[in-house]
Design a protein around this motif. Structure first.
Motif, PDB file in Angstrom:
ATOM      1  N   GLU A 103      -5.449   8.164   4.513  1.00 51.49           N
ATOM      2  CA  GLU A 103      -5.658   7.133   3.098  1.00 51.49           C
ATOM      3  C   GLU A 103      -5.069   6.052   3.291  1.00 51.49           C
ATOM      4  O   GLU A 103      -5.735   4.872   2.956  1.00 51.49           O
TER       5      GLU A 103
ATOM      6  N   PHE B 254      -0.354   5.307  -0.697  1.00 47.44           N
ATOM      7  CA  PHE B 254      -1.142   5.569   0.296  1.00 47.44           C
ATOM      8  C   PHE B 254      -0.068   6.167   1.441  1.00 47.44           C
ATOM      9  O   PHE B 254       0.927   5.568   1.727  1.00 47.44           O
TER      10      PHE B 254
ATOM     11  N   ARG C 205      -9.766  -1.651   4.028  1.00 48.62           N
ATOM     12  CA  ARG C 205     -10.303  -2.129   2.995  1.00 48.62           C
ATOM     13  C   ARG C 205      -9.569  -3.473   2.862  1.00 48.62           C
ATOM     14  O   ARG C 205     -10.182  -4.793   2.537  1.00 48.62           O
TER      15      ARG C 205
ATOM     16  N   ALA D 199      -7.109   2.471   3.282  1.00 51.17           N
ATOM     17  CA  ALA D 199      -6.686   1.296   2.302  1.00 51.17           C
ATOM     18  C   ALA D 199      -6.631   0.088   3.119  1.00 51.17           C
ATOM     19  O   ALA D 199      -6.874  -0.884   2.575  1.00 51.17           O
TER      20      ALA D 199
ATOM     21  N   LEU E 155       0.888  -1.170   0.013  1.00 52.47           N
ATOM     22  CA  LEU E 155       0.017  -0.069  -0.017  1.00 52.47           C
ATOM     23  C   LEU E 155       0.633   1.057   0.043  1.00 52.47           C
ATOM     24  O   LEU E 155       0.535   2.339  -0.761  1.00 52.47           O
TER      25      LEU E 155
END
Length: 409
Positions: free
Chosen positions: A387, A383, A394, A391, A378
């Motif tokens: 953010e 990212f 998720r 992420a 990530l």
């Protein structure tokens, strides 16, 4: 000067169990004589000395007199004239009021050996009722020796009842109370400690939130034992049988406090008892100034134990929220203790003590999957900051959905 082993060292030797602590009392000596022999004084309240070579404690024989409220409300008198029998009579139980010299010659003026053989916990003298801490101590000894068949003498239980009704228990400090409670919870049968406190009326003074559970019914289909108080004792018993740490045992004791708030017209159901119980758990935590790890786990188990039982049915998003609540990424041990407490709760039901608890391994697997989501890919995608957190969330949710799907096939 005569030196004797006293108390627990004598008691446990006669019971044939390992002696861990040795207390010694010195008869016929002055403070000056002890200092002249190289003993080092410790403590300001009464004359206790450390042996110059072994570092073991030696206390001058003393008498005590009630001078105020609570555990600390006593004045002590130590002098060479105080006899061994006078020192022993101030002790709590006859089985703790024996002494022996270096040749194991027993001094037993209050028939402690007889009560050991009869498996009776009996007070030494009426002065027992002057010290409220003894209510907790006797209940703790009952928990320790229940497996050997010990019970509290009826007349001692009556004195404990009088103490409970006198208002003296309220004079105990949080620190002294917690010391006894935490030690009692780590005994082999901690549920006996709670039961004895209830039998003498002390539980409704010290922990009215726990006392309120007795007589409150639960649905028989889930709880064959029905009574919420009996269930709590059984959960505590299971935690001891499975050698769980203090944090888990404390959480087991407090996990269902919300059921004591359910209106009678809603019995035997207890809607939202998890949330309702949090203010009660917090109150008990604060009353005894329980250690932070005990406080945190008790609150989390109180709030989420039904999530644990329903783990296999939880949506992946709910599962992720549960893991986040425990901060399983930085504090994996706390989540493990939660799982164990949930299992003890499930086993603390009449006739279901041996039933398997597949939720435990399922939750462990979910935590492992969530922790296994790597951050580096990530970061490489650019990212950062909030953010990155979203992420990561998720990706963890995606991993948990895949885990849930694989577990159900």
């Amino acid at each position: 000067m005569q030196i004797y082993k006293v108390g627990g060292a004598v008691r446990d030797r006669l019971l044939g169990i390992p002696v861990t602590d040795i207390d010694r009392v010195v008869v016929g000596a002055t403070t000056e004589e002890m200092l002249a022999q190289g003993f080092r004084p410790v403590g300001a309240d009464f004359p206790v000395f450390l042996h110059p070579k072994t570092g073991e404690e030696y206390a001058l024989a003393r008498t005590e007199r009630k001078s105020g409220r609570g555990y600390g409300g006593f004045t002590f008198h130590a002098s060479p004239e105080v006899t061994l029998e006078e020192d022993l009579i101030r002790r709590d139980l006859t089985i703790n009021a024996m002494a022996e010299d270096d040749q194991q010659n027993l001094t037993d003026p209050y028939h402690g050996q007889r009560d050991l053989e009869a498996r009776i916990l009996r007070h030494v003298s009426p002065a027992f009722a002057e010290d409220p801490l003894r209510v907790l101590r006797v209940a703790r000894f009952a928990a320790r020796y229940a497996g050997l068949g010990f019970s509290v003498a009826a007349e001692t239980l009556e004195l404990m009842r009088q103490l409970s009704e006198s208002g003296e228990l309220e004079a105990l400090t949080a620190e002294r109370s917690w010391k006894e409670i935490s030690r009692a919870l780590m005994e082999d049968q901690p549920q006996v400690f709670i039961q004895v406190l209830r039998d003498c009326g002390a539980l409704k003074v010290l922990m009215p939130e726990v006392d309120a559970l007795f007589g409150v019914p639960q649905p028989e289909v889930h709880h064959p034992e029905i009574d919420s108080g009996i269930h709590t004792l059984s959960v505590l018993e299971q935690s001891a049988l499975h050698k769980q740490p203090l944090t888990v045992r404390w959480a087991c004791l407090l996990h269902d406090l919300g059921k004591g708030l359910t209106p009678e017209e809603e019995w035997p159901r207890h809607i939202a008892h998890e949330h309702k119980g949090l203010k009660l758990i917090k109150a008990v935590n604060e009353r005894f100034k329980a250690p932070k790890d005990c406080q945190e786990l008790a609150l989390l188990v109180g709030q989420y134990h039904t999530h644990g039982h329903r783990a296999l049915e939880l949506k992946a998003s709910t599962l992720l929220e549960l893991l986040q609540s425990f901060d399983v990424y930085r504090r994996p041990q706390r989540f493990e203790e939660f799982i164990i407490a949930c299992e003890m709760d499930a086993r603390g039901r009449k006739g279901l003590e041996q039933r398997s608890y597949p939720q435990a391994d399922y939750l462990r697997g979910a935590a492992s999957v969530a922790r296994g989501v790597a951050v580096q890919p990530l970061l490489e995608k650019g990212f950062k900051g909030p953010e990155l957190g979203e992420a990561l969330k998720r990706e963890r949710l995606k991993a948990l959905k895949a885990y849930k799907d694989s577990a159900s096939t």
